[in-house]
Scaffold this motif. Structure first.
Motif, short mmCIF file in Angstrom:
data_model
loop_
_atom_site.label_atom_id
_atom_site.label_comp_id
_atom_site.label_asym_id
_atom_site.label_seq_id
_atom_site.Cartn_x
_atom_site.Cartn_y
_atom_site.Cartn_z
N SER A 117 0.86 -1.19 0.00
CA SER A 117 0.00 0.00 0.00
C SER A 117 0.89 1.23 0.00
CB SER A 117 -0.92 0.02 1.22
OG SER A 117 -0.18 0.28 2.41
N GLY A 118 0.29 2.38 -0.26
CA GLY A 118 1.06 3.61 -0.17
C GLY A 118 1.58 3.85 1.24
N MET A 119 0.76 3.60 2.24
CA MET A 119 1.19 3.77 3.61
C MET A 119 2.23 2.74 4.02
SD MET A 119 0.05 6.52 4.78
CE MET A 119 0.92 6.24 6.33
N VAL A 246 11.28 9.24 -4.25
CA VAL A 246 9.93 9.64 -4.61
C VAL A 246 8.97 8.52 -4.21
CG1 VAL A 246 8.38 10.41 -6.44
CG2 VAL A 246 10.81 11.01 -6.53
N VAL A 247 7.94 8.89 -3.46
CA VAL A 247 6.97 7.95 -2.91
C VAL A 247 5.67 8.04 -3.70
CG1 VAL A 247 5.67 7.30 -0.84
CG2 VAL A 247 8.00 8.21 -0.63
N TYR A 248 5.03 6.89 -3.91
CA TYR A 248 3.75 6.85 -4.62
C TYR A 248 2.75 5.96 -3.90
CZ TYR A 248 5.74 8.94 -8.82
OH TYR A 248 6.31 9.81 -9.72
N SER A 249 1.51 6.42 -3.88
CA SER A 249 0.41 5.50 -3.69
C SER A 249 0.06 5.00 -5.09
CB SER A 249 -0.80 6.18 -3.05
OG SER A 249 -1.91 5.30 -3.10
N LEU A 250 0.50 3.80 -5.40
CA LEU A 250 0.23 3.23 -6.73
C LEU A 250 -1.24 2.87 -6.90
CD1 LEU A 250 3.37 0.92 -7.09
CD2 LEU A 250 3.04 3.25 -7.96
N THR A 251 -1.98 2.92 -5.79
CA THR A 251 -3.43 2.75 -5.83
C THR A 251 -4.06 3.77 -6.78
OG1 THR A 251 -3.32 2.16 -3.49
CG2 THR A 251 -5.51 2.66 -4.39
N SER A 258 -9.26 1.87 -9.50
CA SER A 258 -9.90 1.71 -8.19
C SER A 258 -10.17 0.25 -7.85
CB SER A 258 -11.22 2.52 -8.14
OG SER A 258 -10.97 3.89 -8.38
N ASP A 259 -9.21 -0.61 -8.23
CA ASP A 259 -9.41 -2.04 -7.96
C ASP A 259 -8.19 -2.70 -7.31
OD1 ASP A 259 -7.70 -1.98 -10.13
OD2 ASP A 259 -9.02 -3.09 -11.49
N LEU A 260 -7.24 -1.89 -6.82
CA LEU A 260 -6.07 -2.44 -6.15
C LEU A 260 -5.53 -1.42 -5.16
CD1 LEU A 260 -3.23 -1.02 -7.37
CD2 LEU A 260 -3.89 -2.36 -9.36
N VAL A 261 -4.69 -1.90 -4.25
CA VAL A 261 -4.01 -1.05 -3.28
C VAL A 261 -2.53 -1.41 -3.33
CG1 VAL A 261 -3.74 -0.45 -0.85
CG2 VAL A 261 -6.02 -0.85 -1.78
#
Length: 439
Positions: A117-119, A246-251, A258-261
């Motif tokens: 997850s991004g977090m 560089v950080v990403y929420s790939l979600t 809108s179908d993955l985290v």
């Protein structure tokens, strides 16, 4: 998967990547949109399958005992850089490695890591970087969960923080970093630009210049990490402006449906090696199925983001002329000559598709607008193919104190909107009828 002889390992080892990779053609560097179709994958290693299979396995067979030992030297950190081969799905896997190869392409990064997850990406980065007594300097506002992680979770272990507003001047940035140095070891400078949910930009070049000046000649220089989810990797490439990671929420845009985290971090290999070691220990890697889905999504990333950005420009131009709207926090609307306009000119190639809409009124008016939407969905997150709208003060930033929300301009009249790839005239019609519900 086929094997290659490797005398150093006492036998053969799985070959996981095609050799050689085609990155240039007739002297022309291939574009990321082209490389997303095949980079990092050789169909001949998977029975000729055009697309990478999903490798649903928890463990991998070693070709020899010597190979297994060398792989574990990398996994345990005895030898930097991670495993040379496939070991165990908490450490690596074919889908994850192909994904990481392609993530790095977008920003010409030396290395990349994927997370569940991004977090998970942010938490793993912080755990690998800070130690008790350290001070984190960060821009504000941040995504609420990131603020919670820094202020409340790491705070329990003796880590403190100081922040500066997203649009801070070099003088303001310098003052905060100097104050942080007086408190303890500054282990990380963490930025988020544009800020969530206000859309305020951080001057990454100024942060880099201040950092380099204050820590000139020192061995222990804090890296600059930045959450680039709102604009990256198409409209902003922070590694070019002074960020180290560089950080990403790939979600969000990278996944885009809108179908993955998932999450990711890209940047210098030297800085990512300890993050990789921490990920190996706590198991925050992306799972094979999610990695495979991201490979699918990256193929259309540029197309989706481009269409969403074009839609947002039209919608925002219409919104700011409406009587119920106080202002629109869209990156394309900065006043000429303003500091934010200057940062945008130097750092960004597009205004994005996520923006802050400030309505006239407060929570009652914001809720009336949100509840009346028909096409746009009332949901958190952003960067998907569909248009989403949410109320940060009452949702994503609910845990932030009222005093801090006021200081960061996160009011009850703020609605965050992420524009999708629908027909823009249909979206305008939806917003028009929703605005009529504000009385």
């Amino acid at each position: 998967m086929s094997n290659i002889e490797d005398p150093a390992l006492g036998g053969t080892t799985p070959r996981r990547r095609p050799k050689p990779e085609i990155l240039e053609l007739d002297g022309r560097r291939l574009r990321p949109s082209t490389l997303m179709m095949g980079h990092g994958y050789d169909p001949m290693l998977s029975e000729g399958a055009l697309k990478p299979p999903i490798f649903l396995t928890s463990t991998f067979v070693f070709e020899s005992a010597a190979a297994g030992k060398r792989h574990f030297e990398g996994v345990t950190g005895k030898r930097p850089g991670g495993a040379d081969g496939l070991v165990y799905s908490r450490f690596n896997g074919p889908d994850q490695e192909i994904l990481e190869d392609r993530l790095g392409i977008w920003e010409d990064a030396e290395d990349a890591l994927s997370f569940s997850s991004g977090m998970a990406a942010i938490a793993t980065l912080l755990l690998a970087t800070v130690r008790p007594g350290d001070v984190i300097v960060h821009s504000a506002p941040l995504y609420a969960a990131t603020e919670t992680l820094i202020g409340r979770i790491l705070g329990k272990f003796g880590v403190s923080w100081l922040d500066f507003p997203a649009g801070a001047t070099p003088e303001e940035i310098s003052a905060v970093i100097e104050a942080a140095r007086a408190k303890g070891r500054v282990s990380l400078i963490y930025l988020e630009s544009p800020a969530n949910p206000t859309n305020a930009l951080v001057d990454v070049e100024a942060v880099r210049d201040v950092r380099d000046r204050l820590f000139a000649g020192e061995e222990d220089v804090p890296p600059i990490a930045i959450d680039n989810t709102f604009l990256g990797p198409l409209w902003s490439k922070p590694l070019r402006h002074g960020a180290d990671l560089v950080v990403y929420s790939l979600t969000k845009y990278a996944g885009g449906h809108s179908d993955l985290v998932a999450g990711g971090v890209v940047g210098a290999k030297k800085l990512l090696d300890p993050v990789r070691a921490m990920r190996n220990t706590i198991g925050t890697i992306t799972d094979p199925n999610t990695a495979w889905m991201l490979l699918r999504s990256l193929e259309t990333l540029e197309l989706r983001m481009t269409r969403a950005g074009e839609n947002a420009a039209r919608v925002c131009e219409w919104l700011r002329a409406q009587p119920q709207v106080e202002r629109v926090g869209y990156l394309g609307f900065h006043e000429d000559g303003s500091r934010q306009a200057d940062i945008f000119r130097r750092h960004c190639t597009g205004a994005g598709s996520t923006f802050s809409l400030y309505l006239k009124g407060g929570e009652t008016e914001a809720f009336a607008f949100l509840d009346a939407l028909k096409i746009a969905k009332l949901a958190v997150s952003l960067g998907g193919t569909e248009t989403l709208a949410s109320h940060p003060a009452g949702m994503t930033h609910l845990s932030v104190s009222d005093e801090r929300k006021r200081a960061l301009d996160i009011g009850d009249n703020l609605v965050r909107i992420s524009i999708g790839i629908e027909d823009p005239d249909d979206l305008i019609a939806d917003f028009a009828q929703a605005l009529r519900h504000i009385v």
